[in-house]
Design a protein around this motif. Sequence first.
Motif, PDB file in Angstrom:
ATOM      1  N   TYR A 108       0.844  -1.201   0.000  1.00 24.38           N
ATOM      2  CA  TYR A 108       0.000   0.000   0.000  1.00 24.38           C
ATOM      3  C   TYR A 108       0.874   1.243   0.000  1.00 24.38           C
ATOM      4  N   ARG A 109       0.411   2.254  -0.736  1.00 23.23           N
ATOM      5  CA  ARG A 109       1.103   3.542  -0.760  1.00 23.23           C
ATOM      6  C   ARG A 109       0.244   4.584  -0.068  1.00 23.23           C
ATOM      7  N   LEU A 110       0.890   5.517   0.584  1.00 21.75           N
ATOM      8  CA  LEU A 110       0.198   6.555   1.340  1.00 21.75           C
ATOM      9  C   LEU A 110      -0.217   7.677   0.396  1.00 21.75           C
ATOM     10  N   VAL A 111      -1.527   8.019   0.392  1.00 25.65           N
ATOM     11  CA  VAL A 111      -2.013   9.083  -0.491  1.00 25.65           C
ATOM     12  C   VAL A 111      -2.603  10.258   0.277  1.00 25.65           C
ATOM     13  N   ARG A 112      -2.891  10.069   1.571  1.00 27.57           N
ATOM     14  CA  ARG A 112      -3.421  11.178   2.361  1.00 27.57           C
ATOM     15  C   ARG A 112      -3.094  10.943   3.832  1.00 27.57           C
ATOM     16  N   ASN A 113      -2.716  12.009   4.518  1.00 29.32           N
ATOM     17  CA  ASN A 113      -2.446  11.920   5.947  1.00 29.32           C
ATOM     18  C   ASN A 113      -2.638  13.302   6.562  1.00 29.32           C
ATOM     19  N   ASP A 114      -3.776  13.490   7.205  1.00 28.19           N
ATOM     20  CA  ASP A 114      -4.045  14.752   7.896  1.00 28.19           C
ATOM     21  C   ASP A 114      -4.630  14.419   9.271  1.00 28.19           C
ATOM     22  N   PRO A 115      -4.900  15.416  10.116  1.00 33.88           N
ATOM     23  CA  PRO A 115      -5.354  15.112  11.481  1.00 33.88           C
ATOM     24  C   PRO A 115      -6.651  14.314  11.571  1.00 33.88           C
ATOM     25  N   ASN A 116      -7.414  14.225  10.483  1.00 32.02           N
ATOM     26  CA  ASN A 116      -8.707  13.545  10.540  1.00 32.02           C
ATOM     27  C   ASN A 116      -8.708  12.156   9.909  1.00 32.02           C
ATOM     28  N   ILE A 117      -7.866  11.955   8.920  1.00 29.40           N
ATOM     29  CA  ILE A 117      -7.935  10.687   8.189  1.00 29.40           C
ATOM     30  C   ILE A 117      -6.604  10.388   7.523  1.00 29.40           C
ATOM     31  N   LEU A 118      -6.249   9.108   7.510  1.00 28.07           N
ATOM     32  CA  LEU A 118      -5.091   8.631   6.756  1.00 28.07           C
ATOM     33  C   LEU A 118      -5.602   7.625   5.733  1.00 28.07           C
ATOM     34  N   VAL A 119      -5.111   7.734   4.502  1.00 29.16           N
ATOM     35  CA  VAL A 119      -5.606   6.876   3.423  1.00 29.16           C
ATOM     36  C   VAL A 119      -4.439   6.152   2.755  1.00 29.16           C
ATOM     37  N   LEU A 120      -4.586   4.840   2.638  1.00 28.76           N
ATOM     38  CA  LEU A 120      -3.666   4.001   1.881  1.00 28.76           C
ATOM     39  C   LEU A 120      -4.390   3.470   0.650  1.00 28.76           C
ATOM     40  N   GLU A 121      -3.703   3.443  -0.473  1.00 30.81           N
ATOM     41  CA  GLU A 121      -4.260   2.838  -1.682  1.00 30.81           C
ATOM     42  C   GLU A 121      -3.359   1.692  -2.123  1.00 30.81           C
ATOM     43  N   VAL A 122      -3.985   0.670  -2.690  1.00 28.82           N
ATOM     44  CA  VAL A 122      -3.240  -0.517  -3.088  1.00 28.82           C
ATOM     45  C   VAL A 122      -2.188  -0.154  -4.123  1.00 28.82           C
ATOM     46  N   PHE A 123      -1.017  -0.756  -3.998  1.00 34.08           N
ATOM     47  CA  PHE A 123       0.070  -0.567  -4.959  1.00 34.08           C
ATOM     48  C   PHE A 123       0.008  -1.725  -5.947  1.00 34.08           C
ATOM     49  N   SER A 124      -0.525  -1.448  -7.127  1.00 34.01           N
ATOM     50  CA  SER A 124      -0.805  -2.519  -8.097  1.00 34.01           C
ATOM     51  C   SER A 124       0.449  -3.235  -8.565  1.00 34.01           C
ATOM     52  N   SER A 125       1.600  -2.566  -8.481  1.00 35.51           N
ATOM     53  CA  SER A 125       2.854  -3.158  -8.974  1.00 35.51           C
ATOM     54  C   SER A 125       3.636  -3.865  -7.869  1.00 35.51           C
ATOM     55  N   TYR A 126       2.983  -4.168  -6.769  1.00 38.46           N
ATOM     56  CA  TYR A 126       3.681  -4.802  -5.657  1.00 38.46           C
ATOM     57  C   TYR A 126       4.291  -6.127  -6.097  1.00 38.46           C
ATOM     58  N   PHE A 127       5.570  -6.360  -5.741  1.00 35.96           N
ATOM     59  CA  PHE A 127       6.327  -7.481  -6.297  1.00 35.96           C
ATOM     60  C   PHE A 127       5.828  -8.836  -5.815  1.00 35.96           C
ATOM     61  N   ARG A 128       5.096  -8.885  -4.714  1.00 34.16           N
ATOM     62  CA  ARG A 128       4.587 -10.169  -4.221  1.00 34.16           C
ATOM     63  C   ARG A 128       3.146 -10.418  -4.658  1.00 34.16           C
ATOM     64  N   GLY A 129       2.626  -9.547  -5.505  1.00 35.43           N
ATOM     65  CA  GLY A 129       1.252  -9.696  -5.987  1.00 35.43           C
ATOM     66  C   GLY A 129       0.339  -8.668  -5.367  1.00 35.43           C
ATOM     67  N   ARG A 130      -0.610  -8.179  -6.129  1.00 37.06           N
ATOM     68  CA  ARG A 130      -1.522  -7.126  -5.701  1.00 37.06           C
ATOM     69  C   ARG A 130      -2.386  -7.586  -4.531  1.00 37.06           C
ATOM     70  N   ALA A 131      -2.514  -6.734  -3.508  1.00 35.34           N
ATOM     71  CA  ALA A 131      -3.424  -7.029  -2.391  1.00 35.34           C
ATOM     72  C   ALA A 131      -4.868  -6.913  -2.867  1.00 35.34           C
ATOM     73  N   PHE A 132      -5.783  -7.552  -2.165  1.00 36.97           N
ATOM     74  CA  PHE A 132      -7.195  -7.563  -2.574  1.00 36.97           C
ATOM     75  C   PHE A 132      -7.895  -6.252  -2.214  1.00 36.97           C
ATOM     76  N   ILE A 133      -7.687  -5.763  -0.987  1.00 41.13           N
ATOM     77  CA  ILE A 133      -8.351  -4.533  -0.533  1.00 41.13           C
ATOM     78  C   ILE A 133      -7.748  -3.347  -1.286  1.00 41.13           C
ATOM     79  N   ASP A 134      -8.620  -2.538  -1.906  1.00 45.32           N
ATOM     80  CA  ASP A 134      -8.146  -1.439  -2.754  1.00 45.32           C
ATOM     81  C   ASP A 134      -7.744  -0.200  -1.963  1.00 45.32           C
ATOM     82  N   ARG A 135      -8.424   0.036  -0.853  1.00 46.16           N
ATOM     83  CA  ARG A 135      -8.233   1.306  -0.143  1.00 46.16           C
ATOM     84  C   ARG A 135      -8.428   1.068   1.350  1.00 46.16           C
ATOM     85  N   VAL A 136      -7.559   1.659   2.164  1.00 48.64           N
ATOM     86  CA  VAL A 136      -7.670   1.569   3.621  1.00 48.64           C
ATOM     87  C   VAL A 136      -7.740   2.995   4.168  1.00 48.64           C
ATOM     88  N   GLU A 137      -8.798   3.273   4.928  1.00 52.02           N
ATOM     89  CA  GLU A 137      -8.971   4.590   5.535  1.00 52.02           C
ATOM     90  C   GLU A 137      -8.923   4.435   7.059  1.00 52.02           C
TER      91      GLU A 137
END
Length: 640
Positions: free
Chosen positions: A285-314
């Motif tokens: 997962y790559r970090l796309v947002r981080n502020d005092p209210n919410i942090l957002v991770l989005e799946v890194f499609s090119s991950y060398f061990r294979g793409r994770a199933f969950i697309d977004r983590v808030e």
Amino acid sequence: MEVTEHYIQLRLIFSHVHEEEEVEITMGVLATHLCCTMRNMNLIMNKFLDNGWVRWSPQRGRGKKSILVFRLSLQEVAGEWFERLLHNNKIEEAYTLAASLPFLIRENVMRRLQSQFGLRSDQSARGRVDTLRIPQETSFETLDPTQAVVWGDVGIVAEVFDRLVRYNAERDVCEPGLAMAWESNPEGTEWTFYLHKGVLFHHGRVLEAEDVKYTFERILSSVDNPCKALFGSIQMVKTFDDLTVRFLLKAPNFMFPDLMSSINASILPRDVEINPLYPIGTGPYRLVRNDPNILVLEVFSSYFRGRAFIDRVEVWQLPEAGRGESVIRQELFPDGNPHAVQHEVQGGVFMTFNMRKRGPHLDISFRRAIRELMHPQAMADALNRPAIQPTYSLVRKHDQGNQRDEEMNPLDAEKHPREVTMEQQKWNEVEEDMAPNVGVGIGVDGSSLVRASAWLKCSNYAGETVNVWVEEGVNMEHDMVWFAKRCEQIGLHVNIVPGDVVKAIYHNELQAYDLIYTGEVFDDHVVRSLITMYTFQKTLFLSVMDDHWRHELERGCDQIVAMQKPVKRMESLLQLEDRLIQEAILLPVYSFSEVHSHHPSLRDYRVMGYGMPDLRRLWVKRSPTAPEESSSYSAYIPLW
């Protein structure tokens, strides 16, 4: 300001007015209430009418009042607006709204949080998007792997970065991570790692051996880096080509691959200076947002061990510690029983002492008095919490239960016979004085109080107030209420101050306190976690140790990593812990368990050591009958 907010503002002002009840009022008064012009008030009123929220009967002429009728309740409109704000990730605005509402309405509105957490599966223009929303009460301070120690921070670091080595807790072995293989010389002083090809950082560049070299030279070149001691055996890092890196060590270290699996050993890109709140790694997962209210991770499609199933983590920050969690838990699974995962947290809750500050706690007799006051079994009996287990070690497998009770006798056989005689006399006096009050001989609670009083009288305590820092949280603070009452019974004066663990760790706010009540959560690799606790300079435990104990712990850990057999390492670590306990420097109190509950559609739900589901494995078995547009799957993840 949106028209809905204007309506909420008026309904708060006229909270005493029921729906369909007539109110005589002028447009000018309404404009004053909303702090707007007459022209704007007319526009607002027209929008109210278009939405069917009010009835308005204007009256013409001087002195005549118009008739206003509210048709929509404050609870209904506030609830819908609260949910809309949450849907748009305007979390701070949503909580500000909730705080402005009357108590009962606020509680009803906050229950809408239930539908927000867990996993939501939506259809969009780019296909199906699965989003996991997680609540959190502790803010993120740093996502620099060499600085992170709070488990909220560590949980995110684990998803953004990779290490050379992965620890497999199920098999209790180190496995390939960024390195596909490694080897050492027989002496354990040279370790060579061979990297996978084509591993991408989140900014698009391929991982090279020079990035590994840069990562560890960055640690070793900084005097203040808190994890420097963890990797202190490294003398030099060499690269032979883009995929081969060798570590030359000062001394044998047969635990080196295990240390390379540590979060602190996460590999950084050498061409980008790290931003502690927006780091770049190679993780799933790559970090796309981080502020005092919410942090957002989005799946890194090119991950060398294979793409994770969950697309977004808030990760949502919840206000008012303690209240949000109870709201989330209520009726979270209305459609049936959830699947429950019992997670036995490694580590535990303990009391320690600020050995860098002068005070009565530098006297071992005083610390032994505290040990008796914090008697694990007495606390467990009094608090009667099903999720806690009294413990006498931070290592669950080593916990010996009540077998340590005899070691807590105030008559230390190693003392000079004359001192033993004096203590025996004090013991008899205290036992006689306290028997009518604490019920000597009736349960562990009374006998531990007698022993505590005896130790206190043997110490140099002179009636001063002792400052106690306790990690914020309902359970921890309740523990200290119980502790304070026991202190009162033996004449010990304490001042208990709840504190933010993030501020304590990262901003060194413990200098003024004598006693520290906190906990240590280990990851799945318990041996490595113990070594980190004893060497990583920002752990709460080590931050209050004096130079003598820091040196002793570092020296002990250096000897342990040089041992070839894992069994010997654990034995030596337990001996080191026993020494801390005998010196009453470390007072384990209880271990605890957490229960994660989740919708049956969430599959391969496994809890990592730091209390998060393993996002690399989690997936969703969507029901064939689920709506095409969206579907929600509840999950209760205990707040970090």
